[in-house]
Design a protein around this motif. Structure first.
Motif, PDB file in Angstrom:
ATOM      1  N   SER A   1       0.842  -1.080  -0.087  1.00 48.25           N
ATOM      2  CA  SER A   1      -0.044   0.030   0.022  1.00 48.25           C
ATOM      3  C   SER A   1       0.881   1.167  -0.109  1.00 48.25           C
ATOM      4  O   SER A   1       2.066   1.023   0.341  1.00 48.25           O
ATOM      5  CB  SER A   1      -0.962   0.105   1.090  1.00 48.25           C
ATOM      6  OG  SER A   1      -0.232   0.055   2.296  1.00 48.25           O
ATOM      7  N   ASN A   2       0.486   2.266  -0.485  1.00 46.37           N
ATOM      8  CA  ASN A   2       1.128   3.710  -0.472  1.00 46.37           C
ATOM      9  C   ASN A   2       0.092   4.711  -0.629  1.00 46.37           C
ATOM     10  O   ASN A   2      -0.325   5.301  -1.516  1.00 46.37           O
ATOM     11  CB  ASN A   2       2.009   3.600  -1.802  1.00 46.37           C
ATOM     12  CG  ASN A   2       3.026   4.838  -1.857  1.00 46.37           C
ATOM     13  OD1 ASN A   2       3.444   5.485  -0.605  1.00 46.37           O
ATOM     14  ND2 ASN A   2       3.687   5.167  -2.883  1.00 46.37           N
ATOM     15  N   THR A   3      -0.415   5.216   0.626  1.00 43.94           N
ATOM     16  CA  THR A   3      -1.394   6.098   0.733  1.00 43.94           C
ATOM     17  C   THR A   3      -0.911   7.648   0.950  1.00 43.94           C
ATOM     18  O   THR A   3       0.012   7.658   1.997  1.00 43.94           O
ATOM     19  CB  THR A   3      -2.209   5.632   1.911  1.00 43.94           C
ATOM     20  OG1 THR A   3      -2.927   4.345   1.730  1.00 43.94           O
ATOM     21  CG2 THR A   3      -3.476   6.567   1.897  1.00 43.94           C
TER      22      THR A   3
ATOM     23  N   GLU B   1      -5.630   3.476   6.704  1.00 45.58           N
ATOM     24  CA  GLU B   1      -6.163   3.428   5.155  1.00 45.58           C
ATOM     25  C   GLU B   1      -4.961   2.293   4.643  1.00 45.58           C
ATOM     26  O   GLU B   1      -5.178   1.403   3.851  1.00 45.58           O
ATOM     27  CB  GLU B   1      -6.366   4.454   4.340  1.00 45.58           C
ATOM     28  CG  GLU B   1      -7.442   5.443   4.590  1.00 45.58           C
ATOM     29  CD  GLU B   1      -7.541   6.526   3.866  1.00 45.58           C
ATOM     30  OE1 GLU B   1      -6.711   6.955   3.068  1.00 45.58           O
ATOM     31  OE2 GLU B   1      -8.501   7.458   4.139  1.00 45.58           O
ATOM     32  N   ALA B   2      -3.516   2.761   4.979  1.00 47.94           N
ATOM     33  CA  ALA B   2      -2.387   2.039   4.440  1.00 47.94           C
ATOM     34  C   ALA B   2      -2.397   0.444   4.958  1.00 47.94           C
ATOM     35  O   ALA B   2      -2.118  -0.284   4.078  1.00 47.94           O
ATOM     36  CB  ALA B   2      -1.261   2.741   4.821  1.00 47.94           C
TER      37      ALA B   2
ATOM     38  N   HIS C   1      -4.991  -1.002   5.927  1.00 47.66           N
ATOM     39  CA  HIS C   1      -6.227  -1.895   5.168  1.00 47.66           C
ATOM     40  C   HIS C   1      -6.241  -2.052   4.029  1.00 47.66           C
ATOM     41  O   HIS C   1      -6.552  -3.486   3.481  1.00 47.66           O
ATOM     42  CB  HIS C   1      -7.473  -0.906   5.329  1.00 47.66           C
ATOM     43  CG  HIS C   1      -8.966  -1.411   4.868  1.00 47.66           C
ATOM     44  ND1 HIS C   1      -9.470  -2.519   5.349  1.00 47.66           N
ATOM     45  CD2 HIS C   1      -9.384  -1.046   3.512  1.00 47.66           C
ATOM     46  CE1 HIS C   1     -10.558  -2.596   4.363  1.00 47.66           C
ATOM     47  NE2 HIS C   1     -10.639  -2.061   3.399  1.00 47.66           N
ATOM     48  N   GLU C   2      -5.580  -1.441   3.188  1.00 49.05           N
ATOM     49  CA  GLU C   2      -5.209  -1.522   1.650  1.00 49.05           C
ATOM     50  C   GLU C   2      -4.264  -2.682   1.715  1.00 49.05           C
ATOM     51  O   GLU C   2      -4.214  -3.542   0.808  1.00 49.05           O
ATOM     52  CB  GLU C   2      -4.568  -0.340   0.986  1.00 49.05           C
ATOM     53  CG  GLU C   2      -4.486  -0.537  -0.349  1.00 49.05           C
ATOM     54  CD  GLU C   2      -3.724   0.421  -1.085  1.00 49.05           C
ATOM     55  OE1 GLU C   2      -3.188   0.516  -1.959  1.00 49.05           O
ATOM     56  OE2 GLU C   2      -3.888   1.611  -0.656  1.00 49.05           O
ATOM     57  N   ALA C   3      -3.248  -2.575   2.551  1.00 50.06           N
ATOM     58  CA  ALA C   3      -2.157  -3.911   2.461  1.00 50.06           C
ATOM     59  C   ALA C   3      -2.745  -5.203   3.138  1.00 50.06           C
ATOM     60  O   ALA C   3      -2.160  -6.221   2.863  1.00 50.06           O
ATOM     61  CB  ALA C   3      -1.013  -3.486   3.302  1.00 50.06           C
ATOM     62  N   ASP C   4      -3.940  -4.942   3.557  1.00 53.27           N
ATOM     63  CA  ASP C   4      -4.538  -6.233   4.319  1.00 53.27           C
ATOM     64  C   ASP C   4      -3.729  -6.906   5.281  1.00 53.27           C
ATOM     65  O   ASP C   4      -3.518  -7.896   5.329  1.00 53.27           O
ATOM     66  CB  ASP C   4      -4.778  -7.338   3.190  1.00 53.27           C
ATOM     67  CG  ASP C   4      -5.934  -8.465   3.704  1.00 53.27           C
ATOM     68  OD1 ASP C   4      -6.585  -8.236   4.679  1.00 53.27           O
ATOM     69  OD2 ASP C   4      -5.889  -9.411   3.136  1.00 53.27           O
TER      70      ASP C   4
END
Length: 368
Positions: free
Chosen positions: A40-42, A75-76, A78-81
């Motif tokens: 992820s890269n928020t 968010e990062a 979560h996106e990376a799970d």
């Protein structure tokens, strides 16, 4: 000092990175060194907050980081799970940068690391830029780095993690700063770089002849304040300037900077080949100014002429981001012991700690 829980250097690590050194609030999760995955890269930019002031206001930047950083980290993750059990360490920019923002990001990282029972890695923001090409292009050491951003313009010999030699730097304005100041002078919106580039595409590059500072001198140092002054002088002579004149001035300004960087790059590559005759010469360009297409092309042409490899990370990884901080954390973790909770954020932190500061120094350390 503490050590990350890992079996050996052949084991992948998953690191949360946090970046808040200027006006981007960013968090990312990166896995490596084997898989080299950006999970992820928020990034949340603060352009809207600063545009009316024509530049970054440190107090506003710090406040904006405080308001949004927790959500960006969530968010990062979560996106990376990823859960906290999946994270091996937390890496965050500890300097250099606007100290208010650096404090927000690094203290948040410390709190996360303490609560989750993870090691903390304080990353030099410039080292994040320096090592990005090892994430994206799997580069070996040594290589040349041209770092061009709003706050830094310098050539560095990158010999290893933590092993950097500054070969040349700006003696006044950084290139990104010069772009922003030129845009403000010509009445263009903030951030200045993209707007100057857009206007330059419509301009006549031959109408104005602007200087190429320091090119008559040896070495790799650069200067851009005089170029900006020369542009102001031309604009003052023609006041009020029309839109075409603005475009022509932008074209001349951008070409002058491209010429300076290309010439210095050729000299840097000559130096590299003399120092490392048996190593493939590689020039890496990083920093926000690397997004400028004319500058990028001029550097590519210089590299091709020298028979060198030209490497520019993807645009999203040239500007400030947390993926580069997480990756630098992984590189640091591979070396063994990492930082403890006593590490403090700092506004100044040169990559080359041996060379004297070109712009002077004080209690806070060398400026560059």
């Amino acid at each position: 000092m503490t050590s990350v829980n890992r079996k050996d250097n052949a084991t992948d690590l998953t690191v949360l990175g946090i970046e808040t050194s200027c006006d981007e609030t960013a968090a990312a999760v990166v896995r490596g060194p084997l898989q080299k995955q950006i999970l992820s890269n928020t990034i949340r930019s603060q352009i809207d907050e600063h545009s009316e002031f024509g530049g970054v206001v440190p107090e506003i930047a710090a406040r904006a980081h405080i308001e949004i950083l927790d959500r960006i980290v969530a968010e990062a993750m979560h996106e990376a799970d990823c859960s906290w059990e999946d994270i091996d360490a937390v890496a965050a920019t500890a300097g250099p940068g606007l100290i208010g923002g650096v404090i927000v990001g690094f203290m948040t990282a410390k709190a996360i690391a303490m609560a989750a029972g993870k090691p903390i890695v304080g990353v030099n923001h410039l080292e994040g830029h320096a090592l990005t090409a090892r994430l994206t292009d799997d580069l070996d050491f040594p290589f040349l780095l041209l770092l061009v951003s709003g706050g830094h313009s310098q050539f560095l010999l990158v010999r290893g993690v933590g092993d950097y030699e500054r070969l040349g730097t700006t003696i006044d304005d950084a290139i990104g700063e010069a772009f922003d100041k030129t845009a403000k002078l010509l009445g263009l919106p903030y951030p200045g770089g993209p707007h100057v580039e857009k206007m330059a595409a419509r301009g006549d590059v031959t109408r104005f002849r602007l200087p190429r500072p320091l090119l008559d001198r040896p070495g790799l140092d650069m200067s851009f304040a005089g170029l900006k002054t020369a542009l102001r002088t031309q604009a003052k002579k023609l006041e009020p300037v029309d839109e075409q004149t603005v475009a022509d001035l932008c074209a001349a300004f951008q070409r002058a900077i491209s010429d300076v960087l290309a010439a210095r790059t050729r000299s840097a590559l000559e130096f590299f080949q003399e120092r490392h005759p048996d190593t493939e010469p590689v020039i890496v360009v990083a920093g926000g100014v690397a997004a400028n297409q004319e500058i990028r092309q001029s550097l590519l042409d210089a590299a091709n002429a020298a028979g060198a490899r030209f490497v520019a990370p993807p645009m999203a990884l040239c500007t400030d981001n947390a993926a580069m901080i997480a990756w630098a954390g992984i590189e640091r973790l591979r070396q063994g012991p990492v930082d403890d909770m006593a590490l403090s954020p700092r506004p100044r932190w040169p990559l080359d700690s041996q060379s004297a500061g070109v712009l002077g120094a004080g209690k806070k350390g060398a400026k560059v």
